[in-house]
Design a protein around this motif. Structure first.
Motif, short mmCIF file in Angstrom:
data_model
loop_
_atom_site.label_atom_id
_atom_site.label_comp_id
_atom_site.label_asym_id
_atom_site.label_seq_id
_atom_site.Cartn_x
_atom_site.Cartn_y
_atom_site.Cartn_z
N LYS A 153 32.48 31.62 42.34
CA LYS A 153 32.14 30.74 42.10
C LYS A 153 32.49 29.57 42.44
O LYS A 153 32.14 27.89 43.14
N SER A 154 34.08 29.21 42.74
CA SER A 154 33.84 27.65 43.81
C SER A 154 35.31 27.49 43.68
O SER A 154 35.61 28.57 44.36
N VAL A 155 35.58 26.70 45.17
CA VAL A 155 36.67 26.80 46.06
C VAL A 155 37.71 25.82 45.56
O VAL A 155 37.08 24.22 45.32
N LYS A 156 38.99 25.16 45.81
CA LYS A 156 39.47 23.88 45.78
C LYS A 156 40.35 24.11 46.84
O LYS A 156 40.98 25.03 46.88
N LYS A 157 39.74 23.18 48.18
CA LYS A 157 41.13 23.33 49.13
C LYS A 157 42.03 22.26 48.53
O LYS A 157 41.79 21.25 48.31
N GLU A 158 43.84 22.59 49.18
CA GLU A 158 44.52 22.10 48.34
C GLU A 158 45.09 22.08 49.78
O GLU A 158 45.07 22.14 50.84
N GLN A 159 46.37 20.88 49.87
CA GLN A 159 46.84 20.42 51.45
C GLN A 159 47.50 21.76 52.23
O GLN A 159 47.93 22.30 52.74
N SER A 160 47.71 22.95 51.35
CA SER A 160 48.74 24.24 51.83
C SER A 160 48.18 25.60 51.34
O SER A 160 48.59 26.91 51.52
N TYR A 161 47.00 24.96 50.52
CA TYR A 161 46.25 26.63 50.00
C TYR A 161 45.01 26.48 49.67
O TYR A 161 44.89 24.87 49.37
N ILE A 162 43.99 27.10 49.79
CA ILE A 162 42.62 26.98 48.82
C ILE A 162 42.44 28.25 47.93
O ILE A 162 43.22 29.08 47.87
N ALA A 163 42.44 28.00 46.34
CA ALA A 163 42.38 28.20 45.23
C ALA A 163 41.07 29.13 45.52
O ALA A 163 39.61 28.10 45.61
N PHE A 164 40.23 30.35 45.38
CA PHE A 164 38.78 30.89 44.85
C PHE A 164 38.48 31.07 43.06
O PHE A 164 39.59 32.29 43.16
N ASN A 165 37.98 30.35 42.91
CA ASN A 165 37.23 31.16 41.11
C ASN A 165 36.46 31.89 41.71
O ASN A 165 35.07 32.17 41.86
N LEU A 166 36.73 33.09 41.23
CA LEU A 166 35.84 33.98 41.52
C LEU A 166 35.24 35.04 39.74
O LEU A 166 36.18 35.02 39.24
N LEU A 167 34.09 35.27 40.14
CA LEU A 167 33.17 35.85 38.67
C LEU A 167 33.61 37.79 38.63
O LEU A 167 33.09 37.55 39.78
N ILE A 168 34.10 37.86 38.18
CA ILE A 168 34.41 39.71 38.47
C ILE A 168 33.81 40.04 37.16
O ILE A 168 34.34 40.26 36.36
N ASN A 169 32.43 40.58 37.12
CA ASN A 169 31.11 40.67 36.16
C ASN A 169 31.72 40.01 35.07
O ASN A 169 31.90 40.07 33.92
N ASP A 170 31.56 39.03 35.43
CA ASP A 170 31.23 37.43 34.78
C ASP A 170 32.25 37.58 33.61
O ASP A 170 32.65 36.05 32.83
N GLU A 171 33.82 37.62 34.15
CA GLU A 171 35.15 37.65 33.81
C GLU A 171 35.97 36.59 35.20
O GLU A 171 35.77 36.98 36.41
N GLU A 172 35.79 35.16 34.83
CA GLU A 172 36.39 34.68 35.58
C GLU A 172 37.88 34.93 36.39
O GLU A 172 39.34 34.88 35.25
N ARG A 173 39.03 35.07 37.33
CA ARG A 173 39.48 34.52 38.00
C ARG A 173 39.87 34.24 39.31
O ARG A 173 38.80 33.85 40.07
N THR A 174 40.86 34.28 39.33
CA THR A 174 41.44 32.56 40.45
C THR A 174 42.32 33.43 41.13
O THR A 174 43.06 34.33 40.41
N SER B 210 47.29 30.62 51.37
CA SER B 210 48.10 29.98 51.77
C SER B 210 47.65 30.38 53.29
O SER B 210 47.20 31.47 53.60
N TYR B 211 47.47 28.73 53.78
CA TYR B 211 47.02 28.83 55.40
C TYR B 211 48.35 27.88 55.76
O TYR B 211 48.14 27.94 56.73
N GLY B 212 49.48 27.02 55.49
CA GLY B 212 49.74 26.60 56.16
C GLY B 212 49.10 25.68 57.31
O GLY B 212 48.69 24.72 56.41
N THR B 213 49.56 26.02 58.22
CA THR B 213 48.91 25.18 59.16
C THR B 213 48.05 25.93 60.47
O THR B 213 47.35 25.55 61.10
N ASP B 214 47.94 26.62 59.50
CA ASP B 214 46.39 28.14 59.95
C ASP B 214 45.07 26.91 60.28
O ASP B 214 44.28 27.23 61.38
#
Length: 106
Positions: free
Chosen positions: A76-97, A101-105
């Motif tokens: 559904k959406s993503v949010k990039k922060e300084q050290s991680y990315i949050a993915f908002n997923l819809l799994i059969n219409d139920e939202e999960r996050t 973490s990516y550190g310096t990758d």
């Protein structure tokens, strides 16, 4: 033992919390794994970790591409922060996050 080409996210009353957690873990693995570097399936993974300084728009596109084989899962959406990315997923219409973490990758 046969292996399916796509992951199934059909959530019914018989699915347990453990099965949902496993599916979220599989999604996170597919997002983290660099595309074209997974044997035997070269189309597994995403291109998120293949480039530096991606905007949220590109991360979203690559995440959707990486999870395209997962039936019933939509990024559904993503949010990039300084050290991680949050993915908002819809799994059969139920939202999960899930977060990656990516550190310096990136």
């Amino acid at each position: 033992m046969t292996q399916s080409n796509s992951q199934s996210a059909i959530i019914s009353n018989s699915n347990t919390a453990d099965e949902i957690e496993k599916l979220l873990s599989d999604c996170l693995c597919a997002l983290y794994c660099p595309r074209k570097r997974f044997y035997p399936k070269k189309d597994y993974g995403s291109q998120i970790r293949c480039y530096r300084d991606l905007s949220e728009k590109y991360i979203l596109a690559y995440a959707r591409q990486g999870l395209s084989d997962f039936d019933g899962v939509y990024v559904k959406s993503v949010k990039k922060e300084q050290s991680y990315i949050a993915f908002n997923l819809l799994i059969n219409d139920e939202e999960r996050t899930v977060t990656m973490s990516y550190g310096t990758d990136l």
